[in-house]
Design a protein around this motif. Structure first.
Motif, short mmCIF file in Angstrom:
data_model
loop_
_atom_site.label_atom_id
_atom_site.label_comp_id
_atom_site.label_asym_id
_atom_site.label_seq_id
_atom_site.Cartn_x
_atom_site.Cartn_y
_atom_site.Cartn_z
N ARG A 97 -4.55 2.63 2.33
CA ARG A 97 -3.18 3.09 2.14
C ARG A 97 -2.22 1.98 2.56
N ALA A 169 -5.40 -4.35 -2.74
CA ALA A 169 -4.34 -3.59 -2.10
C ALA A 169 -3.20 -4.46 -1.58
N GLN A 176 -0.95 2.39 -3.20
CA GLN A 176 -2.38 2.21 -3.04
C GLN A 176 -2.97 1.58 -4.28
#
Length: 200
Positions: A97, A169, A176
């Protein structure tokens, strides 16, 4: 600050504020003043609870890394179900994340923070190393179930997966990596070791 407020509540308030600054403005904008302003507390509050700003940042990193445990436990619990590629894809997409990627950027951009973290974590980069250890434990479980080749080097596969997905990422500006892109990476990395599910 009102008297009687538990230190844990203050820490969480400051950590959450730091996370918002980090996500919004990047590691270079993370200062004690920015954190206390974002948290809506007096400037001295942070220094009443932490020896200095790098001590605060080290505790922030360790707190956020500790939150990996539940996700890694879920991944290990998925061993023997679904497919190995799908399980890894779901876990890695969830783990990477924006806040996790930002924490890695923070650690790599601050020499004093890295030095402080080295006192208790002498090797690796927090989050990346912890994720690789968790992935390796999952792959070990799958190897025991025959869904990964018996001679698979899980201690090499795990950091390879983590590094590759981190590359996907990084610099995504608060989003994400897409599950499809992660799945392509995963299937490429484990192509030689994944075994077809055993028939019941």
């Amino acid at each position: 600050m009102p008297t009687g407020v538990a230190i844990h509540d203050v820490r969480d308030q400051l950590f959450d504020a730091a996370e918002r600054v980090l996500l919004r403005d990047g590691p270079s904008a993370l200062t004690s003043r920015a954190v206390t302003t974002e948290a809506g507390v007096a400037k001295g509050v942070l220094h009443r609870h932490f020896a200095d700003f790098d001590a605060f940042l080290a505790e922030l990193v360790l707190d956020r890394v500790a939150r990996l445990d539940d996700r890694i436990t879920t991944l290990r619990g998925s061993a023997g179900t679904g497919t190995v590629a799908d399980n890894l894809t779901h876990a890695l997409t969830d783990l990477f994340r924006p806040v996790a990627v930002s924490i890695v950027s923070l650690v790599t951009s601050r020499d004093e923070l890295r030095a402080r973290l080295r006192r208790t974590r002498p090797t690796g980069i927090p989050f990346l190393t912890d994720t690789a250890i968790g992935i390796a434990s999952y792959l070990t479980a799958e190897r025991g179930l025959g869904r990964i080749a018996a001679d698979a080097d899980v201690d090499t596969l795990a950091p390879t997966l983590v590094g590759a997905v981190h590359m996907l990422a990084a610099d995504r500006q608060g989003t994400q990596p897409e599950a499809g892109a992660v799945h392509r990476v995963v299937t490429a990395v484990i192509a030689g070791v994944e075994r077809a599910p055993r028939r019941q």
